[in-house]
Design an enzyme around this catalytic site. Structure first.
Site, mmCIF file in Angstrom:
data_model
loop_
_atom_site.group_PDB
_atom_site.id
_atom_site.type_symbol
_atom_site.label_atom_id
_atom_site.label_comp_id
_atom_site.label_asym_id
_atom_site.label_seq_id
_atom_site.Cartn_x
_atom_site.Cartn_y
_atom_site.Cartn_z
ATOM 1 N N ALA A 11 30.725 41.720 -0.925
ATOM 2 C CA ALA A 11 31.335 41.911 0.387
ATOM 3 C C ALA A 11 32.540 42.836 0.376
ATOM 4 O O ALA A 11 32.978 43.279 1.431
ATOM 5 C CB ALA A 11 31.752 40.555 0.976
ATOM 6 N N ARG A 16 38.982 51.665 -4.074
ATOM 7 C CA ARG A 16 39.341 52.496 -5.230
ATOM 8 C C ARG A 16 38.242 53.484 -5.609
ATOM 9 O O ARG A 16 38.483 54.405 -6.392
ATOM 10 C CB ARG A 16 39.679 51.604 -6.432
ATOM 11 C CG ARG A 16 41.087 51.010 -6.351
ATOM 12 C CD ARG A 16 41.400 50.196 -7.592
ATOM 13 N NE ARG A 16 40.774 48.877 -7.541
ATOM 14 C CZ ARG A 16 40.777 48.003 -8.551
ATOM 15 N NH1 ARG A 16 41.365 48.332 -9.701
ATOM 16 N NH2 ARG A 16 40.192 46.825 -8.425
ATOM 17 N N GLN A 73 30.385 37.630 5.066
ATOM 18 C CA GLN A 73 31.790 37.245 4.983
ATOM 19 C C GLN A 73 32.558 38.167 5.933
ATOM 20 O O GLN A 73 32.840 39.319 5.607
ATOM 21 C CB GLN A 73 32.310 37.396 3.550
ATOM 22 C CG GLN A 73 33.728 36.867 3.358
ATOM 23 C CD GLN A 73 34.261 37.135 1.955
ATOM 24 O OE1 GLN A 73 33.792 38.019 1.258
ATOM 25 N NE2 GLN A 73 35.272 36.375 1.554
ATOM 26 N N ASN A 170 37.626 36.475 -19.555
ATOM 27 C CA ASN A 170 36.781 36.006 -18.462
ATOM 28 C C ASN A 170 36.065 37.203 -17.843
ATOM 29 O O ASN A 170 36.697 38.160 -17.410
ATOM 30 C CB ASN A 170 37.648 35.297 -17.417
ATOM 31 C CG ASN A 170 36.864 34.854 -16.201
ATOM 32 O OD1 ASN A 170 35.642 34.736 -16.246
ATOM 33 N ND2 ASN A 170 37.567 34.583 -15.107
ATOM 34 N N ALA A 423 -10.368 88.914 -4.326
ATOM 35 C CA ALA A 423 -8.919 89.099 -4.399
ATOM 36 C C ALA A 423 -8.403 89.820 -3.160
ATOM 37 O O ALA A 423 -9.050 90.721 -2.628
ATOM 38 C CB ALA A 423 -8.562 89.896 -5.654
#
Length: 459
Positions: A11, A16, A73, A170, A423
């Site tokens: 969301a 940046r 959201q 983490n 041709a």
């Protein structure tokens, strides 16, 4: 069997990135980041996958389609708040829920499965996916107790000197007991400098309730990479490219210069295929055994048969048979189908055309909206004149026909089986089978005319 769910957080606006394109839709090796994440999660045979969207919601839904359900959201009030938007779908369900971010394209099915297995084996209520970082600066540190369980997660700015020395970080990907997750989320506060509800606060709430919080450490640090700017996007591209190329090489594909070969994540390549540098192979492409691609070829959404060679050429959304020779500098445009042993030579463009087995267009021709039979020879400079300014029309060239050089076939028109076109002819009527069609002005020679022109030239 335990029910399995997943929530993908997608969301955020991604300011940046400095881009008009919504962050999670930026491609890595030709596929949007969020699609990478959803594809890996869906390999886990989930009962349900929900993507939380906000900025650019419609474009994300267009990209993922039926691979996910969606919740919106409306206000971006943190990761905890984002997960809480799925409350009406997941809150009362028993099972295990994975929460992952849509900007982590390097996550793999294998790691996610191992994290879930570890989560269930330890009977944890929450499990954190962690990684070992040689330079952990900027990451949240995972502090474990003597029993190996997680005691807390400490952010860089809050970590003591000893805690800053911890190299287990983490990754931002979690596994939860679903019922405990939503109960804990209701206790998360936004009493912080950003006024947001953070998902990691659930860990502390569960620990305060004496619940087991575990951690599973991935062996591949690259999977922890979250893309927040163009620098990280380039890093993800490089790492994904290396992963994909190594996978193909281990399966028997020769990449002459893997650093300069670009292969998409959904490409399938057979054994003993050779790919030369500068080549890009993307989309839902399949290349069968012993084919050769490149150098400097671009292939997208094609099926390429065994022993086919494509040199310095472009092919898109087409089916190409076995032992076909393409290039150099040919262009196979969408919805074309080339049979076995076809030759498409230099500066030939094929568009929405079918070529039967063994047919050839060796150089400098355009064949569009055409049905070309088997054993047909299309001479240099031939054009199927398929467009009248408003509509497209079909050209049919039946088996074993011979089209002479510099011929224009004005569609709709059919050249019959075994027919010859002289041709330089412009053909606007059907040519019967086995006929010779000549459609050009009779040659006239004016003797001495050149000398007369030269005598009139001024110095």
């Amino acid at each position: 069997m335990t029910n399995k769910y997943a929530v993908v957080l997608a969301a955020g606006q991604g300011t940046r990135m400095k881009s008009k394109l919504y962050k999670v839709l930026h491609p890595v090796c030709g596929k949007p980041m969020v699609q990478h994440v959803v594809d890996q999660l869906n390999k886990l045979e989930l009962n349900e996958l929900i993507t939380v969207v906000g900025f650019g919601a419609e474009k994300v839904q267009d990209q993922l389609g039926e691979h996910s359900h969606y919740v919106v959201q409306e206000e971006q009030l943190g990761t905890g708040h984002a997960v809480l938007q799925t409350d009406h779908i997941l809150a009362d369900k028993k099972g295990t829920t994975v929460v992952a971010c849509g900007d982590t394209p390097l996550l793999t099915e294998e790691t996610l499965q191992k994290m879930m297995d570890h989560h269930e084996a330890t009977q944890a209520k929450a499990t954190i996916l962690t990684a070992h970082a040689e330079n952990p600066h900027g990451y949240g540190r995972v502090i474990r107790g003597g029993n190996g369980q997680v005691e807390r997660i400490v952010e860089q700015k809050d970590a003591s000197q000893d805690e800053q020395a911890v190299q287990e970080i983490n990754t931002g990907t979690y596994c939860f007991d679903n019922e405990f997750l939503f109960k804990a989320l209701k206790g998360v506060s936004n009493n912080n400098s950003q006024g947001e509800y953070y998902l990691p606060d659930v860990i502390q709430i569960l620990q305060n309730q004496d619940e087991i919080v575990s951690a599973y450490q991935t062996t591949d640090f690259s999977e922890s990479l979250g893309v927040n700017d163009r620098v990280a996007l380039a890093q993800a591209e490089k790492l994904m490219k290396q992963r994909i190329n190594e996978m193909h090489m281990k399966k028997g594909v020769t990449l002459v210069d893997s650093d300069n070969t670009y292969i998409g994540p959904d490409v399938k390549i057979g054994q003993d295929v050779i790919v030369y540098p500068g080549s890009m192979i993307e989309g839902e492409t399949t290349i069968e055994d012993d084919a050769v691609v490149g150098p400097h070829s671009m292939i997208k959404d094609c099926h390429i048969g065994a022993e086919t060679v494509i040199k310095q050429s472009v092919a898109t959304n087409s089916r190409i048979g076995a032992r076909v020779k393409i290039g150099p500098f040919a262009h196979i445009r969408p919805e074309s189908s080339l049979g076995d042993d076809v030759k498409v030579g230099n500066f030939v463009e094929i568009k929405k055309a079918v070529f039967g087995e063994g047919s050839k267009a060796s150089h400098l021709s355009y064949v569009g909206d055409a049905d070309v039979g088997s054993g047909v020879n299309i001479g240099c400079g031939t054009i199927t004149v398929n467009y009248d300014g408003n509509n497209k029309f079909m050209t049919t060239i039946e088996d074993d026909a011979f089209i002479g050089c510099n011929s224009n076939l004005v569609a709709p028109v059919t050249v019959g089986k075994g027919a010859y076109v002289a041709a330089g002819s412009t053909i606007n009527k059907d040519v019967p089978a086995e006929a010779l069609s000549i459609a050009r002005s009779r040659q006239t020679n004016k003797e001495g005319y050149a000398s007369k022109l030269n005598s009139n030239k001024k110095d």
